[in-house]
Design an enzyme around this catalytic site. Structure first.
Site, PDB file in Angstrom:
ATOM      1  N   LYS A  25       1.673  -8.059  13.374  1.00  0.00           N
ATOM      2  CA  LYS A  25       0.508  -7.267  12.929  1.00  0.00           C
ATOM      3  C   LYS A  25      -0.694  -7.814  13.675  1.00  0.00           C
ATOM      4  CE  LYS A  25      -2.062  -5.669   8.865  1.00  0.00           C
ATOM      5  NZ  LYS A  25      -2.244  -5.697   7.411  1.00  0.00           N
ATOM      6  N   THR A  48       0.822  -1.211   0.000  1.00  0.00           N
ATOM      7  CA  THR A  48       0.000   0.000   0.000  1.00  0.00           C
ATOM      8  C   THR A  48       0.853   1.256   0.000  1.00  0.00           C
ATOM      9  OG1 THR A  48      -1.694  -1.181   1.198  1.00  0.00           O
ATOM     10  CG2 THR A  48      -1.810   1.190   1.275  1.00  0.00           C
ATOM     11  N   THR A  73       2.043  -4.398   4.526  1.00  0.00           N
ATOM     12  CA  THR A  73       2.004  -4.687   5.965  1.00  0.00           C
ATOM     13  C   THR A  73       1.665  -6.143   6.277  1.00  0.00           C
ATOM     14  OG1 THR A  73      -0.295  -3.974   6.027  1.00  0.00           O
ATOM     15  CG2 THR A  73       1.374  -2.346   6.621  1.00  0.00           C
ATOM     16  N   ASP A  74       0.989  -6.837   5.360  1.00  0.00           N
ATOM     17  CA  ASP A  74       0.488  -8.170   5.693  1.00  0.00           C
ATOM     18  C   ASP A  74       1.586  -9.131   6.144  1.00  0.00           C
ATOM     19  OD1 ASP A  74      -2.032  -7.359   5.203  1.00  0.00           O
ATOM     20  OD2 ASP A  74      -2.486  -8.837   3.643  1.00  0.00           O
TER      21      ASP A  74
END
Lengths: 628, 392
Positions: free
Chosen positions: B219, B65, B141-142
């Site tokens: 996360k 992203t 970020t995943d």
């Protein structure tokens, strides 16, 4: 101003009506629509301008970005969730709002698109935590009947913005309770012929919205943005008009302002050649040393500086007032204020505000001003002064072409003030978190079947069914309480029910009480008690008042805190007997004429606890008995 | 407008107002080609030039992203971290560091594989001699925590600090967390000497970003800005408006640079649950697994129906490590009989190592060592703060 004036200047008014939809939830999540009294959470954010899909920046977004505000958002369970906090993608579209917008579009004969795309409309003033408002264009075209016919441009379904709570020292505070409430936005084709015509259209549209039964009630639930232009000028968007009388005044004010700006432009075109830039700004703090202005002394002693810039040949222009209250100097001051400054000083209005003629002379000679020159002064730190002076000179430059395209805010008394440059289409891009919405034939048919009958027919029907007069029927429809009326009119007299719903509640609202607190169920409950003779007619207003004032959260509580409740006949008589006993001498003296004074005393004690008619009859009997 | 998803029987129009709408193809009465219009050049704000004498920071972009921009005309996701663009969208960077952007690849992080980790490590290693004061790795970020772990092991003692940075809100929106995270990472890199960290929002507020040790971070929320958390402790540092604040969390003492860039992905993470069919474990072994990390219950257990399959794995010389699905806390396999049984079957307890970190470390260890003893030794060697000191 008569209508020929508006015709002569080529006044056009475009209305955008925003109506909250009472669907009980928000457009993209399940949170409720209630206004919060308390917010247990607060979140601090900053927004920045982002580029649109076409690669350009929106001028309004850049303007807000330049002002670098910090936002504090107030949140809480039930009224907001992670969606409002911009911490989670939006959920599915509220089906109730979807149905409502299709009904309204059908009612206006607007062509509904078969696929609707949620878009992101950039809004960087902080009123949306995401920095954009989610909105979708549902239909285009159509006709509104409001005496004449007014074309419909477009109908959108969108989310309401957060509620501004306050702003100070570069921090803006918003409540998240209002953010995300579904809004229907209807834009009308430009209306010619004057403010009255615009008002009629707004009234007709408001009535149509309310007649669907989906419109929210209460202060701020319907808002108008008004686009005003005159011949040869750009369109000015005025936000936040809430009342119809204010709408008329705002349109009239803008007409005169814009015509005035055109007159100023004519004068300016012969004189003003863009010369100075922000870099020509001169520090004149030293020249202001002897000033008698307390504000200036205070600012300078606090480390602030005074900056001035020379405007060659502009003497008399900033102060020139083609209409009352319309001056270029005022326009510049409003622009400066939008950057958080107190305003500006300009030579046409000086000496004034404690700035002496010596000060003016010192500054003028420092700038090398000749007889026909003018200057403006601002108080700020250098960096900010440069930014603002640059904007002021730019505005001055654009004054040559008359009316600049900008967004203004309506003031409660019907004026307008500068808010920000007008946003362009650059501020729109797809909301990729929500898939496009296909509208089916079945859905369109269902919506078509729910289109309310035209206003005149509704009024006539109400009069016929319930024996109301036209005025009361119209008031009832305008009040938005038709649904409740239909429910209670069978058990209490229709005329009483209608006037209680219209005038009683309106009267309480005028006293500043909040009708939003009075829920439909509460009103129905109170009427139910009246029908069962558990309370007197007079109690309704007292109960509504207690709830709208916030003293009570339910009808039962309102009855308790107001000390009302129906007395038995025996209890009523007991009180009346006591009054008669206390006033025997008056009765002896005045005879039956004492009834008026006694009635007043009696109702003071009995209001809301016993019916006035019953008291009058009993009192008459007792007076006669006392005499006899 | 080309569609960015589905629905071929409708045409998407972009109107002058900026709205997109879909109309049925049947609505079209005719098609007429209008003269070409000149697209006005984008009125882009001038990008501020970085001041002279600032620390040099390398910005490696891997996608995700933070580094992407959707082209709404073609629907394509393009990398958007060119040098101009980066200063333009995050002007404050120009006051912090001189940024050299490089795009390695452009993938959303769910598509990243161990080979991608290796590629990132190789790029970093290659840049280690170029005099950068720090490196920002822009990353989806995943799976950021996996990449952060890998770099922590493969590049232990890297001569400059590295910050993995992502974004939970896309940079096309004014509320994006990308700019703050990038600026915070750049400030952070100019104020510490070494270590592999993840730099993301501290919580839902703007203003503070947290710097998490690459092997201790997870996360923990699907969408919040403050999704990344140091498990079992506080973030190593916080950056608040450019100022570095040391937290009580773990930090690594700078060690000797020892690059060992290797990976063997034949390892598997097995989350045990009631009803687990041991045949699934057998099928993992049949698929060629050389190592297994169990995410066991509580202190580090799997049910007794698993024992035979575990025994078969041990016989095959497969490394088996135990972590806990409790997320926080350490495994302790001597407390209950079942734990002792599993120890007897050859499972190695891995202390308070996060299961994902353990998996990455195992893939890395398998890339370096052929023998199970060598793999075990590496797994129990504290290389990058992946478990608490003195936990064994």
């Amino acid at each position: 101003m008569d209508d020929t004036y508006y015709e002569r200047i080529g006044l056009k008014v475009g209305l955008e009506v925003h109506q909250q939809l009472a669907t009980g939830r928000k457009l993209f999540c399940g949170c409720g629509q209630e206004e919060a009294a308390k917010f247990p959470r607060r979140i601090t954010r900053r927004l920045r301008a982002a580029r649109s899909e076409t690669g350009s920046y929106d001028p309004a977004a850049v303007f807000e970005g330049e002002r670098a505000m910090t936002m504090v958002y107030h949140a809480g369970p039930g009224i907001s969730c992670l969606v409002e906090e911009d911490e989670e993608p939006p959920h599915g579209v509220d089906p109730g709002a979807r149905e409502a917008v299709l009904i309204v579009a059908s009612a206006l004969n607007s062509s509904i698109f078969r696929e609707v795309f949620p878009m992101r409309k950039m809004v960087v003033d902080g009123s949306n935590t995401s920095g954009f408002q989610r909105t979708m264009l549902v239909s285009m075209g159509g006709v509104l009947h409001s005496g004449g016919e007014v074309g419909v441009q477009s109908i959108c379904l969108e989310e309401d913005a957060a509620r501004l709570i306050g702003e100070s020292g570069g921090v803006r505070e918003y409540g998240l309770d209002r953010l995300g409430i579904p809004l229907i936005e209807i834009a009308l084709e430009p209306i010619e012929g004057g403010p009255r015509r615009a008002r009629d259209a707004a009234l007709a549209l408001g009535r149509l919205l309310r007649s669907t039964g989906r419109a929210a009630r209460g202060i701020g639930s319907i808002r108008q943005d008004v686009n005003v232009s005159v011949s040869g000028g750009a369109v000015v968007e005025v936000k936040g008009v809430q009342r119809l009388d204010q709408l008329e005044k705002v349109v009239d004010f803008e007409a005169r302002r814009q015509e005035g700006l055109n007159m100023i432009a004519e004068k300016l075109r012969g004189i003003w050649v863009r010369g100075p830039t922000a870099s020509d700004m001169v520090d004149v703090t030293a020249e202001m040393k002897g000033t008698e202005s307390k504000a200036v002394v205070k600012e300078i002693s606090g480390g602030g500086r005074m900056y001035a810039v020379l405007l060659p040949g502009l003497e008399g222009i900033l102060g020139y007032s083609p209409h009352e209250g319309i001056r270029l100097g005022k326009e510049l001051a409003e622009l400066a204020k939008s950057y958080g400054m107190g305003g500006i000083f300009h030579s046409d209005e000086l000496p004034a505000y404690g700035i002496t003629s010596d000060d003016v002379e010192a500054v003028g000679s420092r700038l090398g001003a000749a007889g026909t020159d003018a200057f403006i002064m601002v108080m700020a730190q250098q960096e900010k002064a440069e930014l603002v002076v640059g904007q002021l000179l730019d505005r001055l430059d654009r004054a040559r072409s008359g009316v600049p395209s900008e967004t203004r805010r309506a003031t409660p008394d019907g004026g307008t003030v500068f808010l920000r440059p007008r946003p362009g289409p650059a501020r729109m891009y797809p909301e990729t978190d929500v898939p496009p919405i296909a509208i089916s034939d079945k859905e369109l048919e269902a919506a078509g079947a729910l289109v309310p009958e035209p206003w005149d027919e509704m009024v006539a029907g109400l009069c016929k069914r319930h024996g109301l007069n036209t005025q009361l029927a119209e008031q009832l429809l305008d009040s938005g309480y038709l649904g409740i009326f239909e429910k209670v009119a069978g058990s209490v007299p229709a005329n009483f029910a209608a006037s209680a719903l219209c005038s009683t509640i309106t009267e309480l609202q005028r006293r500043g009480l909040d009708a939003g607190r009075l829920e439909d169920e509460m009103i129905e409950e109170a009427f139910g008690m009246l029908a069962e003779e558990k309370i007197a007619k007079e109690s309704l207003g007292i109960i509504f008042g207690a709830i709208m004032r916030g003293d009570a959260g339910s009808v039962a509580e309102a009855i308790k805190v107001s000390g009302i409740g129906a007395l038995s006949d025996a209890e009523t008589e007991e009180i009346l007997d006591r009054l008669i006993g206390e006033n025997l001498s008056m009765i002896k003296e005045r005879g039956e004429r004492a009834a008026g004074a006694l009635m007043g005393m009696a109702m003071k004690e009995l209001r809301g606890r016993a019916g006035g008619e019953k008291v009058r009859v009993l009192l008459g009997e007792k007076i006669r008995a006392a005499q006899g | 407008m080309p569609r960015y998803e589905g629905g071929g029987d409708r045409l998407v129009l972009k109107l002058d107002s900026g709205y997109n709408v879909g109309i049925e193809l049947g609505w079209i009465k005719g098609v007429e080609k209008l003269p070409d219009i000149e697209r006005p050049a984008a009125a882009a704000a001038a990008a501020p030039a970085p001041a002279g004498g600032l620390p040099k920071v390398l910005l490696l972009s891997t996608g995700g992203t933070i580094a992407s921009r959707i082209d709404y005309r073609t629907g394509a996701v393009t990398p958007a971290l060119g040098p101009e663009e980066i200063y333009q969208s995050v002007p404050e960077l120009a006051k912090i560091a001189e940024i050299t952007p490089r795009v390695i690849f452009s993938e959303h992080s769910e598509n990243l594989q161990p080979d991608h980790w290796k590629k990132i490590a190789e790029e970093l290693h290659a840049a280690s001699g170029e005099g950068f004061g720090g490196v920002i790795v822009a990353h989806g970020t995943d799976t950021m925590q996996y990449t952060a772990s890998y770099l922590s092991f493969a590049l232990s003692g890297f001569p400059a600090p590295v910050a993995l940075v992502g974004s939970q809100r896309s940079p096309d929106r004014p509320s994006s967390d990308a700019a703050q995270n990038l600026a915070a990472a750049a400030s952070f890199l100019t104020q510490v000497d070494s270590g592999i960290y993840v730099v993301m929002h501290l919580d839902g507020n703007d203003g503070a970003s947290a710097c998490h040790l690459g092997t201790r971070v997870r996360k923990n929320h699907t969408s919040k800005r403050g999704a990344f958390q140091t498990v079992g402790g506080s973030p190593a540092y916080t950056i608040r408006d450019g100022r570095l604040e040391a937290g009580p969390g773990d930090r690594l003492a700078p060690g000797e640079y020892r690059p060992r860039i290797a990976v063997d992905p034949r390892a598997s993470l097995v989350k045990y649950h009631p009803g687990y069919d041991p045949a699934v474990l057998d099928s993992i072994l049949d698929a060629g697994a050389r190592g297994i990390i169990f995410e066991g219950t509580g202190l580090g257990h799997v049910g007794r129906q698993m024992y035979e399959a575990v025994g078969r794995a041990a016989e095959k010389g497969v490394f088996m490590g135990m972590t806990s699905q409790c997320i926080d806390g350490r495994v302790s396999m001597t407390v209950y009989e079942s734990g002792r049984d599993l120890l007897g079957l050859g499972i190695t307890p891995l202390g308070d190592m996060l299961s994902e970190t353990a998996l990455v470390k195992l893939m890395w260890a398998l890339g370096i060592k052929d023998d199970i003893k060598g793999v075990r030794n590496i797994m129990l060697d504290r290389i990058a703060g992946e478990f608490s000191p003195g936990v064994f």
